[in-house]
Design a protein around this motif. Structure first.
Motif, short mmCIF file in Angstrom:
data_model
loop_
_atom_site.label_atom_id
_atom_site.label_comp_id
_atom_site.label_asym_id
_atom_site.label_seq_id
_atom_site.Cartn_x
_atom_site.Cartn_y
_atom_site.Cartn_z
N PHE A 18 0.83 -1.20 0.00
CA PHE A 18 0.00 0.00 0.00
C PHE A 18 0.86 1.25 0.00
CE2 PHE A 18 -1.89 3.36 2.63
CZ PHE A 18 -2.96 3.69 1.81
N TRP A 19 1.97 1.22 0.72
CA TRP A 19 2.84 2.40 0.83
C TRP A 19 3.54 2.70 -0.49
CZ3 TRP A 19 1.23 5.07 4.58
CH2 TRP A 19 0.74 4.47 5.73
N ASP A 20 3.89 1.65 -1.23
CA ASP A 20 4.47 1.87 -2.56
C ASP A 20 3.47 2.53 -3.48
OD1 ASP A 20 6.88 0.72 -1.84
OD2 ASP A 20 6.30 -1.27 -2.57
N LEU A 21 2.24 2.09 -3.43
CA LEU A 21 1.19 2.67 -4.26
C LEU A 21 0.94 4.12 -3.86
CD1 LEU A 21 -1.05 2.24 -6.38
CD2 LEU A 21 -2.54 1.62 -4.48
N LEU A 22 0.89 4.39 -2.58
CA LEU A 22 0.66 5.75 -2.10
C LEU A 22 1.81 6.68 -2.52
CD1 LEU A 22 -1.23 7.52 -0.40
CD2 LEU A 22 0.19 6.95 1.57
N ALA A 23 3.04 6.21 -2.42
CA ALA A 23 4.19 7.02 -2.83
C ALA A 23 4.14 7.29 -4.33
CB ALA A 23 5.48 6.30 -2.46
N ASP A 24 3.77 6.30 -5.13
CA ASP A 24 3.66 6.52 -6.57
C ASP A 24 2.59 7.55 -6.90
OD1 ASP A 24 5.65 4.75 -7.21
OD2 ASP A 24 4.29 3.06 -7.58
N ILE A 25 1.47 7.48 -6.23
CA ILE A 25 0.39 8.44 -6.49
C ILE A 25 0.83 9.85 -6.09
CG2 ILE A 25 -1.91 9.15 -5.74
CD1 ILE A 25 -2.61 6.15 -5.60
N LEU A 26 1.47 9.97 -4.94
CA LEU A 26 1.92 11.29 -4.48
C LEU A 26 2.99 11.88 -5.39
CD1 LEU A 26 2.01 10.81 -0.62
CD2 LEU A 26 0.36 12.13 -1.97
N LEU A 27 3.78 11.04 -6.02
CA LEU A 27 4.79 11.54 -6.95
C LEU A 27 4.19 11.90 -8.31
CD1 LEU A 27 7.77 9.16 -6.15
CD2 LEU A 27 7.59 11.59 -5.64
N TRP A 28 3.10 11.25 -8.69
CA TRP A 28 2.49 11.51 -9.99
C TRP A 28 1.57 12.71 -9.99
CZ3 TRP A 28 3.06 10.16 -14.91
CH2 TRP A 28 3.91 9.10 -15.19
N ILE A 29 1.03 13.10 -8.84
CA ILE A 29 0.09 14.23 -8.79
C ILE A 29 0.73 15.51 -9.33
CG2 ILE A 29 -1.16 15.76 -7.22
CD1 ILE A 29 -1.93 13.27 -5.62
N PRO A 30 1.92 15.92 -8.89
CA PRO A 30 2.50 17.15 -9.46
C PRO A 30 2.78 17.03 -10.96
CG PRO A 30 3.69 16.48 -7.50
CD PRO A 30 2.73 15.40 -7.81
N GLU A 31 3.18 15.84 -11.40
CA GLU A 31 3.44 15.64 -12.82
C GLU A 31 2.17 15.84 -13.64
OE1 GLU A 31 6.30 15.05 -14.40
OE2 GLU A 31 7.40 15.17 -12.53
N LEU A 32 1.07 15.30 -13.17
CA LEU A 32 -0.19 15.44 -13.91
C LEU A 32 -0.71 16.87 -13.89
CD1 LEU A 32 -2.02 12.17 -12.85
CD2 LEU A 32 -0.94 12.68 -15.04
N LEU A 33 -0.46 17.59 -12.80
CA LEU A 33 -0.91 18.99 -12.73
C LEU A 33 -0.08 19.90 -13.63
CD1 LEU A 33 -1.58 19.37 -8.91
CD2 LEU A 33 -3.25 19.15 -10.75
N LEU A 34 1.20 19.60 -13.80
CA LEU A 34 2.08 20.45 -14.60
C LEU A 34 2.09 20.07 -16.08
CD1 LEU A 34 5.10 20.78 -12.18
CD2 LEU A 34 3.34 22.47 -12.67
N LEU A 35 1.59 18.90 -16.43
CA LEU A 35 1.64 18.44 -17.82
C LEU A 35 0.96 19.40 -18.80
CD1 LEU A 35 2.50 16.24 -19.80
CD2 LEU A 35 0.31 15.13 -19.36
N PRO A 36 -0.24 19.93 -18.54
CA PRO A 36 -0.83 20.84 -19.52
C PRO A 36 0.02 22.09 -19.76
CG PRO A 36 -2.47 20.16 -17.90
CD PRO A 36 -1.15 19.63 -17.44
N PHE A 37 0.63 22.62 -18.72
CA PHE A 37 1.48 23.80 -18.88
C PHE A 37 2.73 23.47 -19.69
CE2 PHE A 37 -0.81 24.49 -14.84
CZ PHE A 37 -1.55 25.58 -15.24
N ARG A 38 3.29 22.30 -19.45
CA ARG A 38 4.45 21.87 -20.23
C ARG A 38 4.09 21.72 -21.70
NH1 ARG A 38 7.34 17.07 -16.82
NH2 ARG A 38 8.02 18.33 -15.05
N LEU A 39 2.94 21.13 -21.97
CA LEU A 39 2.52 20.96 -23.37
C LEU A 39 2.33 22.31 -24.06
CD1 LEU A 39 -0.03 18.02 -23.09
CD2 LEU A 39 2.24 17.98 -24.10
N ILE A 40 1.75 23.27 -23.35
CA ILE A 40 1.56 24.61 -23.93
C ILE A 40 2.91 25.23 -24.23
CG2 ILE A 40 0.78 26.95 -23.40
CD1 ILE A 40 -1.55 25.62 -21.85
#
Length: 58
Positions: A18-40
């Motif tokens: 569970f902790w591995d999954l939680l760490a992966d999710i917490l690391l992916w949240i900033p990436e997903l939030l910044l992706l649209p700005f990077r694409l622009i």
């Protein structure tokens, strides 16, 4: 070839906890939030480089 198979069997992936999954999710949240700005930014840079290259021909 036999050694390779033995090593592969030894390094079977353990089930994720569970902790591995939680760490992966917490690391992916900033990436997903910044992706649209990077694409622009990437599209804008490509567009401006294209415009700049068109002016280089003249």
């Amino acid at each position: 070839m036999g050694r390779w198979r033995e090593k592969r069997k030894k390094h079977k992936q353990e089930p994720s906890s569970f902790w591995d999954l939680l760490a992966d999710i917490l690391l992916w949240i900033p990436e997903l939030l910044l992706l649209p700005f990077r694409l622009i930014i990437w599209i804008g840079r490509g567009f401006f480089r294209l415009i700049g290259n068109l002016f280089d021909f003249y």
